[in-house]
Design a protein around this motif. Structure first.
Motif, short mmCIF file in Angstrom:
data_model
loop_
_atom_site.label_atom_id
_atom_site.label_comp_id
_atom_site.label_asym_id
_atom_site.label_seq_id
_atom_site.Cartn_x
_atom_site.Cartn_y
_atom_site.Cartn_z
N GLU A 43 -18.67 -69.59 76.23
CA GLU A 43 -18.93 -68.17 75.96
C GLU A 43 -18.21 -67.72 74.69
OE1 GLU A 43 -17.72 -69.27 78.92
OE2 GLU A 43 -19.54 -69.09 80.14
N ALA A 44 -16.96 -68.12 74.52
CA ALA A 44 -16.20 -67.72 73.33
C ALA A 44 -16.81 -68.33 72.08
CB ALA A 44 -14.74 -68.15 73.47
N ARG A 45 -17.22 -69.59 72.16
CA ARG A 45 -17.84 -70.24 71.00
C ARG A 45 -19.15 -69.56 70.62
NH1 ARG A 45 -16.35 -74.44 68.20
NH2 ARG A 45 -14.77 -75.44 69.42
N ALA A 46 -19.93 -69.17 71.61
CA ALA A 46 -21.20 -68.49 71.35
C ALA A 46 -20.98 -67.10 70.76
CB ALA A 46 -22.02 -68.39 72.64
N ALA A 47 -19.91 -66.41 71.18
CA ALA A 47 -19.64 -65.06 70.70
C ALA A 47 -19.01 -65.04 69.32
CB ALA A 47 -18.72 -64.33 71.69
N CYS A 48 -18.30 -66.10 68.95
CA CYS A 48 -17.53 -66.12 67.71
C CYS A 48 -18.42 -66.06 66.48
CB CYS A 48 -16.66 -67.37 67.64
SG CYS A 48 -15.61 -67.37 66.17
N THR A 49 -18.09 -65.14 65.59
CA THR A 49 -18.82 -65.00 64.34
C THR A 49 -18.04 -65.53 63.15
OG1 THR A 49 -17.93 -62.77 64.05
CG2 THR A 49 -20.05 -62.96 65.17
N GLY A 50 -16.84 -66.05 63.39
CA GLY A 50 -15.99 -66.46 62.28
C GLY A 50 -15.64 -67.93 62.22
N LEU A 51 -16.24 -68.77 63.07
CA LEU A 51 -15.90 -70.19 63.08
C LEU A 51 -16.18 -70.87 61.75
CD1 LEU A 51 -16.83 -71.54 66.61
CD2 LEU A 51 -14.60 -71.55 65.52
N ASP A 52 -17.23 -70.47 61.07
CA ASP A 52 -17.60 -71.11 59.81
C ASP A 52 -16.81 -70.60 58.62
OD1 ASP A 52 -19.50 -72.60 61.15
OD2 ASP A 52 -21.07 -71.12 60.83
N GLU A 53 -15.96 -69.60 58.82
CA GLU A 53 -15.21 -68.99 57.72
C GLU A 53 -13.94 -69.74 57.36
OE1 GLU A 53 -14.37 -64.89 58.47
OE2 GLU A 53 -16.37 -64.50 59.23
N ASP A 54 -13.52 -70.67 58.19
CA ASP A 54 -12.20 -71.26 58.05
C ASP A 54 -12.28 -72.77 57.89
OD1 ASP A 54 -9.18 -70.80 58.41
OD2 ASP A 54 -9.61 -72.33 59.90
N GLU A 55 -11.49 -73.31 57.00
CA GLU A 55 -11.48 -74.76 56.77
C GLU A 55 -10.94 -75.55 57.96
OE1 GLU A 55 -7.41 -75.54 54.38
OE2 GLU A 55 -8.76 -74.09 53.47
#
Length: 80
Positions: A43-55
């Motif tokens: 659920e947290a992974r699906a909700a997260c909008t910032g995972l791709d923003e960080d190295e």
């Protein structure tokens, strides 16, 4: 080969931390100020909008929430 367990973590369970941006909740623990363990839920992974923003593959807003939780004593920093 003998495997030695790391008993430092026995008394420091993962604690819930909620991201301020997406409200996704993960479980986190800090072995030191530099080392953070994060257990993601689907659920947290699906909700997260910032995972791709960080190295490092972690949302900057979530990292900030975990840091704040450590500073406020909601998460113990083991190697303080």
């Amino acid at each position: 080969m003998t495997v030695r367990s790391d008993e430092r973590l026995d008394g420091a369970p993962l604690r819930p931390v909620r991201c301020r941006r997406c409200a996704g909740e993960v479980l986190a623990r800090k072995a030191s100020w530099e080392q953070t363990s994060i257990q993601w839920t689907a659920e947290a992974r699906a909700a997260c909008t910032g995972l791709d923003e960080d190295e490092h593959g972690t949302c900057p807003a979530l990292r900030s929430a975990i840091q704040e939780a450590a500073l406020n004593g909601k998460i113990e920093v083991l190697d303080d």
